[in-house]
Design an enzyme around this catalytic site. Structure first.
Site, PDB file in Angstrom:
ATOM      1  N   HIS A  10       0.819  -1.212   0.000  1.00  0.00           N
ATOM      2  CA  HIS A  10       0.000   0.000   0.000  1.00  0.00           C
ATOM      3  C   HIS A  10       0.853   1.262   0.000  1.00  0.00           C
ATOM      4  O   HIS A  10       1.965   1.275   0.533  1.00  0.00           O
ATOM      5  CB  HIS A  10      -0.901   0.028   1.238  1.00  0.00           C
ATOM      6  CG  HIS A  10      -2.239  -0.596   1.016  1.00  0.00           C
ATOM      7  ND1 HIS A  10      -3.422   0.053   1.277  1.00  0.00           N
ATOM      8  CD2 HIS A  10      -2.592  -1.811   0.538  1.00  0.00           C
ATOM      9  CE1 HIS A  10      -4.441  -0.736   0.986  1.00  0.00           C
ATOM     10  NE2 HIS A  10      -3.953  -1.877   0.531  1.00  0.00           N
ATOM     11  N   GLU A  51      -6.172  -0.668  -6.472  1.00  0.00           N
ATOM     12  CA  GLU A  51      -7.151   0.218  -5.858  1.00  0.00           C
ATOM     13  C   GLU A  51      -6.744   1.670  -6.071  1.00  0.00           C
ATOM     14  O   GLU A  51      -5.556   2.005  -6.031  1.00  0.00           O
ATOM     15  CB  GLU A  51      -7.257  -0.038  -4.339  1.00  0.00           C
ATOM     16  CG  GLU A  51      -7.584  -1.462  -3.955  1.00  0.00           C
ATOM     17  CD  GLU A  51      -6.358  -2.184  -3.435  1.00  0.00           C
ATOM     18  OE1 GLU A  51      -5.272  -1.571  -3.350  1.00  0.00           O
ATOM     19  OE2 GLU A  51      -6.475  -3.377  -3.124  1.00  0.00           O
ATOM     20  N   GLY A 111     -14.461 -11.452  -9.850  1.00  0.00           N
ATOM     21  CA  GLY A 111     -15.581 -11.724 -10.741  1.00  0.00           C
ATOM     22  C   GLY A 111     -15.138 -12.564 -11.923  1.00  0.00           C
ATOM     23  O   GLY A 111     -13.995 -13.016 -12.006  1.00  0.00           O
TER      24      GLY A 111
END
Length: 321
Positions: free
Chosen positions: A38, A107, A174
């Site tokens: 991050h 992200e 997904g």
């Protein structure tokens, strides 16, 4: 037997502490470790975001057995895929073959910082596919020139390449990401125990490949204290991937989760010291077909006591699972 891993959570601890934590994880008997990557924490209360790759290099030298893995690195915006390939190859050499490269489409929280904006979902998948093709080509050796819609590589070569290239783990959420993972990944990564993700991954070429999940937990002899800490530092987890991938900063996550209650968090993250609660939280991952599960102990200042408890109670109970 399901393998149990430990998460070096870069959002909640500084670099020296993270290395100490993975040393303790190895001593405690965890089967593997993973490391988040991050640029900012999810919430300001977590308070940290050191450079994961420096931490990994130090961890490789401080440990001797435990496997290391990014969980996950985005190879498209903040990092160019050619540089990710170089970093991963170097980590495989430093660790003596214990490294796996976990990658995902990223992200906004971490990627917007380089000023290139945050692409839409379909564009991110296109970029991610190109990045994986580049990384795989560089892992094969030789000189790589690549001209895609999103990335260019000009006569790149990895001069320090391990005999065994790092396996590539692909994060999924997904059908489209499962297709990419099945075709271009050596293992699949997911943060929810959804059996349909595993089924889709296997349908697209992932049959027989490792499946790695992750579960936040909050051990504390005082359950109320554990619930408060989990709510303070991990309520962002309630947002789900579609929301979490789009918010730009910790303030955005604080605003988006301002109405999440302590009892909401306690309903999804096992808190306290009742080992049966933790076993039951892991069980859905095993039943969904995951072969490896990495736990996240919430709270950077609450790792030491966690290791003592995990070695005596948690790991033996999970081995039986």
């Amino acid at each position: 037997m399901v393998q149990i891993g430990y998460t070096m959570m870069t959002e909640q601890a500084g670099p020296r502490d993270l290395v100490d934590h993975v040393v303790r994880a190895e001593e405690t008997g965890f089967d593997f470790s993973v490391t988040s990557d991050h640029y900012a924490p999810w919430l300001a209360s977590q308070g940290h975001a050191p450079y994961a790759w420096s931490v990994l290099g130090a961890a490789a030298q401080a440990t001797s057995r435990i496997p290391l893995m990014t969980y996950v690195t985005c190879p498209t915006v903040r990092y160019h895929p050619a540089v990710v390939a170089q970093k991963a190859a170097t980590m495989q050499l430093l660790s003596g073959g214990r490294f796996r490269l976990g990658v995902g489409a990223g992200e906004n929280l971490n990627e917007h910082v380089v000023g290139r904006g945050w692409p839409g979902k379909s564009t991110r998948h296109e970029m991610f596919t190109e990045a994986l093709e580049i990384i795989r080509a560089l892992f094969e050796g030789g000189t790589v020139t690549y001209h895609g819609n999103h990335f260019d590589v000009d006569a790149a070569k990895l001069w320090d390449l391990p005999d065994q290239a790092p396996p590539i783990g692909v994060a999924v959420s997904g059908e489209r990401s499962c297709e990419i993972a099945g075709r271009l990944g050596d293992l699949v990564i997911a943060t929810e125990p959804k059996g349909d993700l595993i089924t889709s991954f296997e349908k697209h070429g992932g049959a027989g490949k490792p499946r790695v999940g992750q579960l936040p937990i909050c051990y504390d002899p005082d359950r109320d204290a554990a619930v408060r800490r989990a709510h303070d530092q991990f309520r962002w987890f309630a947002g789900g991937w579609k929301v979490n991938s789009e918010l730009p900063d910790p303030a955005g996550f604080a605003g988006a989760t301002q109405f999440v209650r302590q009892e909401d968090v306690a309903g999804t993250i096992p808190c306290g010291d009742n080992v049966d609660d933790f076993v039951e939280a892991v069980r859905p991952y095993a039943e969904a077909g995951f072969t490896e599960i990495a736990v996240v102990q919430v709270g950077g200042d609450h790792q030491r006591e966690f290791f003592d408890w995990a070695g005596k109670k948690l790991l033996p109970a999970l081995r039986e699972l």
